[in-house]
Write a protein that holds these residues in place. Structure first.
Motif, PDB file in Angstrom:
ATOM      1  N   THR A   1      47.909  29.538  35.089  1.00  0.00           N
ATOM      2  CA  THR A   1      47.475  30.721  34.347  1.00  0.00           C
ATOM      3  C   THR A   1      46.259  30.382  33.493  1.00  0.00           C
ATOM      4  O   THR A   1      46.017  29.209  33.159  1.00  0.00           O
ATOM      5  CB  THR A   1      48.581  31.250  33.421  1.00  0.00           C
ATOM      6  OG1 THR A   1      48.781  30.316  32.341  1.00  0.00           O
ATOM      7  CG2 THR A   1      49.892  31.451  34.173  1.00  0.00           C
TER       8      THR A   1
ATOM      9  N   THR B   1      41.338  34.099  38.110  1.00  0.00           N
ATOM     10  CA  THR B   1      42.001  35.205  37.418  1.00  0.00           C
ATOM     11  C   THR B   1      41.285  36.514  37.691  1.00  0.00           C
ATOM     12  O   THR B   1      41.924  37.558  37.951  1.00  0.00           O
ATOM     13  CB  THR B   1      42.052  34.928  35.906  1.00  0.00           C
ATOM     14  OG1 THR B   1      42.760  33.700  35.679  1.00  0.00           O
ATOM     15  CG2 THR B   1      42.756  36.052  35.167  1.00  0.00           C
ATOM     16  N   ALA B   2      39.964  36.488  37.656  1.00  0.00           N
ATOM     17  CA  ALA B   2      39.195  37.704  37.918  1.00  0.00           C
ATOM     18  C   ALA B   2      39.392  38.178  39.357  1.00  0.00           C
ATOM     19  O   ALA B   2      39.508  39.380  39.614  1.00  0.00           O
ATOM     20  CB  ALA B   2      37.715  37.447  37.650  1.00  0.00           C
TER      21      ALA B   2
ATOM     22  N   GLU C   1      42.774  39.817  39.582  1.00  0.00           N
ATOM     23  CA  GLU C   1      42.750  41.129  38.942  1.00  0.00           C
ATOM     24  C   GLU C   1      42.051  42.157  39.838  1.00  0.00           C
ATOM     25  O   GLU C   1      42.511  43.307  39.964  1.00  0.00           O
ATOM     26  CB  GLU C   1      42.028  41.043  37.596  1.00  0.00           C
ATOM     27  CG  GLU C   1      42.800  40.270  36.535  1.00  0.00           C
ATOM     28  CD  GLU C   1      42.013  40.117  35.240  1.00  0.00           C
ATOM     29  OE1 GLU C   1      40.833  40.555  35.224  1.00  0.00           O
ATOM     30  OE2 GLU C   1      42.560  39.557  34.280  1.00  0.00           O
ATOM     31  N   SER C   2      40.953  41.756  40.454  1.00  0.00           N
ATOM     32  CA  SER C   2      40.234  42.668  41.332  1.00  0.00           C
ATOM     33  C   SER C   2      41.068  43.039  42.548  1.00  0.00           C
ATOM     34  O   SER C   2      41.121  44.210  42.943  1.00  0.00           O
ATOM     35  CB  SER C   2      38.921  42.025  41.785  1.00  0.00           C
ATOM     36  OG  SER C   2      38.279  42.827  42.747  1.00  0.00           O
TER      37      SER C   2
ATOM     38  N   ALA D   1      44.284  43.072  42.767  1.00  0.00           N
ATOM     39  CA  ALA D   1      45.363  43.953  42.322  1.00  0.00           C
ATOM     40  C   ALA D   1      44.876  45.383  42.143  1.00  0.00           C
ATOM     41  O   ALA D   1      45.644  46.338  42.289  1.00  0.00           O
ATOM     42  CB  ALA D   1      45.960  43.436  41.020  1.00  0.00           C
ATOM     43  N   ALA D   2      43.594  45.545  41.829  1.00  0.00           N
ATOM     44  CA  ALA D   2      43.000  46.868  41.651  1.00  0.00           C
ATOM     45  C   ALA D   2      42.321  47.358  42.927  1.00  0.00           C
ATOM     46  O   ALA D   2      41.508  48.294  42.877  1.00  0.00           O
ATOM     47  CB  ALA D   2      41.996  46.831  40.509  1.00  0.00           C
TER      48      ALA D   2
ATOM     49  N   VAL E   1      35.167  43.134  38.755  1.00  0.00           N
ATOM     50  CA  VAL E   1      35.555  42.466  37.508  1.00  0.00           C
ATOM     51  C   VAL E   1      34.372  41.620  37.049  1.00  0.00           C
ATOM     52  O   VAL E   1      33.913  40.739  37.770  1.00  0.00           O
ATOM     53  CB  VAL E   1      36.810  41.582  37.700  1.00  0.00           C
ATOM     54  CG1 VAL E   1      37.131  40.847  36.392  1.00  0.00           C
ATOM     55  CG2 VAL E   1      38.003  42.420  38.141  1.00  0.00           C
TER      56      VAL E   1
END
Length: 402
Positions: free
Chosen positions: A119, A385-386, A389-390, A392-393, A398
């Motif tokens: 993480t 992480t970015a 996140e991208s 997931a969207a 991002v």
């Protein structure tokens, strides 16, 4: 604590290393530490003093294989032995932060396998610990071993020397096929609690780091898609410690909780467009880590399945002479190659780790900060992480702030 020094700051004794983990990565690291002093000048050399692992039988077998005197079943005992200068972390990602922070706070140098953590929060705490330790002369390094491939180190040199001109395109791939079979078991790398992510962290971390290393440019934003193609897999032996829970309908299977493949695009701070692909489902590809960089004055391309070769196109030559040419990166003047065999006698996967630990040992002896440091690992973690996140969207953009 770090080895005592003489008046000229050279270590008075071998660099004493303890390895945490005895599986694939533990083996390749042990081989590297054993081999490095035989081919590189490391002063007093290196001594593997201990290995730590939860299975005493397996750890003893590992110790016998590599001539390591002591076995510990709890890594915490390594911190108080008094004869450990470096702790080499070769465990699943969920253990990295706890071990690394404790070792650094105890005044022990750390080499930690990639990705730095599972993480972003863990990676940030590891960097903070590394910065505290550095004020006391204690160093931390993250194991992006592919930087030490002679052909990629030479590619970095070509870019730094301006041979490619303005970089416009970057293409990076890491292609494997080891879990194409849906009956392949649910090993720890397919469990998010232990691995953090799948192909993204395992393979994507390498090509993200290499793009930054070779080009010297940072990603400023990403847009990603990911997929898990096989969502249920047979459970391995219960002793594996996997966190996945078998379902009622299929009591002998568990849920895959990581990605199987990820693709993403990005833009760099130098204005280049970049594309990335990391997958464990490229049928027929075993370890095809590929990089191509296209510039105004030339291009380079590399494939790790032909790791001793680099292709280079010099666009400043007349059109009649232009085209990609193969460079066999085995000459004494090429990075690392001069320590090994006569020209044309290629190196293998294991040599990248030998180069890694040799560089670390020499940096520690000279009092230099090794590279890549934990801060470099944190930069990669921010991008991972970015990307997550991208994805997931559903490919949302991002922006990255390094």
């Amino acid at each position: 604590m770090p080895a005592a020094t003489t008046v000229d700051d050279r270590p008075a004794q071998p660099l004493r290393v303890a390895i945490v983990g005895y599986s694939f990565m533990g083996s390749i690291h042990a081989q590297a530490w054993t081999t490095a002093p035989r081919f590189f000048d490391l002063g007093p050399g290196v001594e593997l003093v201990a290995v730590s692992g939860r299975d005493a039988g397996a750890a003893h077998a590992f110790a016998d294989r590599f001539g390591i005197a002591d076995v510990e079943t709890d890594w915490r005992t390594l911190l108080t032995r008094g004869d450990v200068d470096v702790i080499d972390i070769c465990t699943p990602g969920h253990l990295h932060a706890e071990i690394a922070i404790a070792a650094l706070d105890a005044g022990i140098h750390v080499l930690c396998e990639k990705p730095l953590a599972n993480t972003l929060e863990e990676a940030e705490r590891m960097v903070a610990a590394a910065e505290r330790a550095a004020t006391q002369g204690v160093q931390a390094m993250v194991g992006f071993s592919y930087r030490r491939t002679p052909a990629l180190a030479y590619a970095q040199r070509l870019v730094a020397d301006g041979r490619l001109g303005t970089i416009r395109h970057i293409r990076a791939q890491y292609l494997q096929d080891w879990i194409v079979d849906p009956d392949f078991p649910l090993v720890w790398r397919l469990d998010a609690e232990q691995a953090g992510s799948g192909a993204l962290g395992d393979l994507g971390a390498h090509i993200i780091d290499l793009v930054g290393f070779v080009t010297g440019q940072e990603l400023t934003g990403v847009s990603a898609l990911s997929s898990t193609f096989v969502t249920e897999r047979p459970l391995p032996d219960a002793s594996s410690g996997l966190s996945a829970t078998a379902t009622a309908a299929t009591p002998r299977t568990g849920t895959v909780t990581v990605d199987d493949a990820v693709v993403f695009i990005g833009r760099t701070d130098g204005g280049a467009l970049a594309t990335f692909e990391a997958t464990r489902f490229a049928t027929g590809r075993k370890n095809a880590m590929r990089l191509e960089v296209d510039g105004s004055d030339g291009s380079i391309t590399f494939d790790f399945e032909r790791m001793n070769e680099l292709e280079f196109h010099d666009h400043t030559l007349p059109a009649e002479e232009a085209g990609f040419r193969r460079i066999l990166v085995t000459e004494p003047g090429h990075p690392y190659a001069g320590a090994w065999w006569p020209a044309g006698h290629g190196l293998g996967y294991e040599h990248t780790f030998v180069h890694e630990v040799a560089d670390l040992a020499r940096d520690l002896a000279a009092g230099r900060r090794p590279e890549p440091g934990f801060a470099d690992g944190l930069r990669v973690q921010r991008i991972l992480t970015a990307v997550a996140e991208s994805a997931a969207a559903n490919a949302g953009w991002v922006t990255l702030d390094h």
